[in-house]
Design a protein around this motif. Structure first.
Motif, short mmCIF file in Angstrom:
data_model
loop_
_atom_site.label_atom_id
_atom_site.label_comp_id
_atom_site.label_asym_id
_atom_site.label_seq_id
_atom_site.Cartn_x
_atom_site.Cartn_y
_atom_site.Cartn_z
N UNK A 3 -16.20 25.55 -43.31
CA UNK A 3 -14.82 25.31 -42.89
C UNK A 3 -14.79 24.71 -41.49
N UNK A 4 -13.89 23.78 -41.27
CA UNK A 4 -13.63 23.28 -39.92
C UNK A 4 -12.41 24.04 -39.40
N UNK A 5 -12.55 24.65 -38.24
CA UNK A 5 -11.48 25.52 -37.75
C UNK A 5 -11.12 25.19 -36.30
N UNK A 6 -9.83 25.08 -36.05
CA UNK A 6 -9.36 25.00 -34.66
C UNK A 6 -8.39 26.17 -34.48
N UNK A 7 -8.81 27.14 -33.66
CA UNK A 7 -8.02 28.35 -33.47
C UNK A 7 -7.50 28.41 -32.04
N UNK A 8 -6.23 28.74 -31.90
CA UNK A 8 -5.63 28.84 -30.57
C UNK A 8 -5.48 30.29 -30.16
N UNK A 9 -6.10 30.63 -29.05
CA UNK A 9 -6.00 31.98 -28.50
C UNK A 9 -5.00 31.91 -27.35
N UNK A 10 -3.79 32.35 -27.62
CA UNK A 10 -2.72 32.22 -26.61
C UNK A 10 -2.89 33.23 -25.48
N UNK A 11 -3.74 34.21 -25.67
CA UNK A 11 -3.95 35.28 -24.67
C UNK A 11 -2.59 35.90 -24.30
N UNK A 12 -2.43 36.32 -23.03
CA UNK A 12 -1.16 36.98 -22.66
C UNK A 12 -0.21 35.94 -22.07
N UNK A 13 0.12 34.95 -22.90
CA UNK A 13 0.99 33.87 -22.47
C UNK A 13 2.11 33.66 -23.48
N UNK A 14 3.20 33.12 -23.00
CA UNK A 14 4.44 32.81 -23.73
C UNK A 14 5.31 34.06 -23.95
N UNK A 15 6.60 33.84 -23.83
CA UNK A 15 7.57 34.84 -24.28
C UNK A 15 7.84 34.52 -25.75
N UNK A 34 -6.19 15.62 -39.94
CA UNK A 34 -6.85 15.77 -41.25
C UNK A 34 -6.54 17.14 -41.87
N UNK A 35 -6.20 17.13 -43.15
CA UNK A 35 -5.90 18.40 -43.82
C UNK A 35 -7.18 19.24 -43.96
N UNK A 36 -8.33 18.61 -43.66
CA UNK A 36 -9.61 19.35 -43.72
C UNK A 36 -9.75 20.34 -42.57
N UNK A 37 -8.88 20.21 -41.56
CA UNK A 37 -8.96 21.12 -40.40
C UNK A 37 -8.07 22.34 -40.67
N UNK A 224 -18.80 17.05 -32.98
CA UNK A 224 -19.70 16.14 -33.71
C UNK A 224 -21.06 16.78 -33.94
N UNK A 225 -21.36 17.83 -33.20
CA UNK A 225 -22.68 18.46 -33.34
C UNK A 225 -22.78 19.25 -34.65
N UNK A 226 -23.96 19.18 -35.22
CA UNK A 226 -24.18 19.70 -36.56
C UNK A 226 -23.77 21.17 -36.75
N UNK A 227 -24.06 21.99 -35.76
CA UNK A 227 -23.80 23.43 -35.95
C UNK A 227 -22.50 23.91 -35.29
N UNK A 228 -21.70 22.97 -34.84
CA UNK A 228 -20.40 23.33 -34.24
C UNK A 228 -19.31 23.05 -35.29
N UNK A 229 -18.61 24.09 -35.67
CA UNK A 229 -17.65 23.95 -36.79
C UNK A 229 -16.20 24.02 -36.33
N UNK A 230 -16.00 23.85 -35.03
CA UNK A 230 -14.63 23.85 -34.52
C UNK A 230 -14.56 24.55 -33.19
N UNK A 231 -13.36 24.96 -32.81
CA UNK A 231 -13.20 25.54 -31.49
C UNK A 231 -12.24 26.71 -31.45
#
Ligand code: PGA
Length: 250
Positions: A3-15, A34-37, A224-231
């Motif tokens: 799976x390609x994953x981009x996850x947002x960690x908002x931490x203790x931010x935003x009301x 891309x719908x692949x993400x 682009x690196x082989x073993x990096x599947x997102x952030x």
């Protein structure tokens, strides 16, 4: 295919209202990526419910930033995995370095949290990573190995098949300092080897995310690196435009 994953960690931010706006912004621009993400947003507990409503009908998943070690009961201030699952969360970040550093999280507590996550059908995003002293002393491989052995090695094969790992060097979190793409690849490949030592070929299917000052300008090179599947994205996840642009890094 991992799976390609981009996850947002908002931490203790935003009301809450700001969180809803942010989520709507991500949903509005999602079609340009891309719908692949697979996008995941992890708001503070207090906004999960409203963010979930704002994201209804989109393919953006929701995660929590932590969960309790216990199932329920007299644990004032804690939030059970069952509660976040009931609000629509599919993921939970566990073992983030800020929780290890500021709230004394240990492998012992994380083993309990992982058990709670799985018992409630959540996919843990388990964070590992070394601090600056450990990196400079060349101990980063040993540190992440121990963080994996002490927690991930306790999972069943079935649980492991439902796990995301995030490698986040502590010295790169919120500092503007990013690991180079080569540094990320080197340790991601090592993490995959440590996983394979226990789980064999299943390690090939485990998504390993990079985190630490990941932004639109460096995401593509790192992804682009082989073993990096997102952030796993902190600061840059607080602006819909930047978060989406990171997704375009694939
Ligand atoms: P950052 O945080 O992107 O702001 O460095 C990443 C994280 O801690 O998950």
């Amino acid at each position: 295919m991992r799976k390609k994953i981009v996850a947002g960690n908002w931490k203790m931010n935003t009301l809450p209202a700001e969180g809803v706006e942010l989520a709507k912004g991500v949903a509005a621009g999602r079609g340009e990526v891309c719908s692949c993400v697979n996008f995941i947003v992890c708001p503070p507990f207090t906004h999960i419910s409203e963010v979930a409503k704002a994201l209804e009908g989109s393919d953006i998943a929701i995660g929590a930033q932590d969960c309790a070690t216990e199932a329920k009961g007299a644990y004032t201030g804690e939030i059970a995995a069952s509660m976040i699952a009931a609000l629509g969360c599919k993921y939970v970040i566990l073992g983030h370095s800020e929780r290890r550093q500021y709230y004394g999280e240990t492998s012992e507590t994380l083993n309990k949290k992982m058990a709670q996550a799985y018992a409630n059908g959540l996919t843990p995003i388990y964070c590992v990573g070394e601090n600056l002293d450990e990196r400079e002393a060349g101990k980063h491989f040993d540190v992440v190995k121990a963080q994996i052995e002490e927690v991930v090695y306790n999972l069943t094969e079935e649980q492991f098949a439902n796990l995301v790992i995030a490698y986040e060097p502590v010295w790169a979190i919120g500092t503007g300092k990013t690991a180079t793409a080569d540094q990320a690849q080197e340790i991601h490949a090592y993490i995959r080897k440590v996983l394979a030592d226990k789980f064999g070929a299943a390690a090939d299917d485990c998504a390993i995310l990079y985190g630490g000052s990941c932004k639109p300008s460096n995401a593509a090179e790192i992804f682009a690196k082989e073993d990096v599947d997102g952030g796993l994205i902190g600061g840059a996840a607080l602006k819909a435009e930047d978060f989406l642009a990171i997704g375009k890094g694939f």
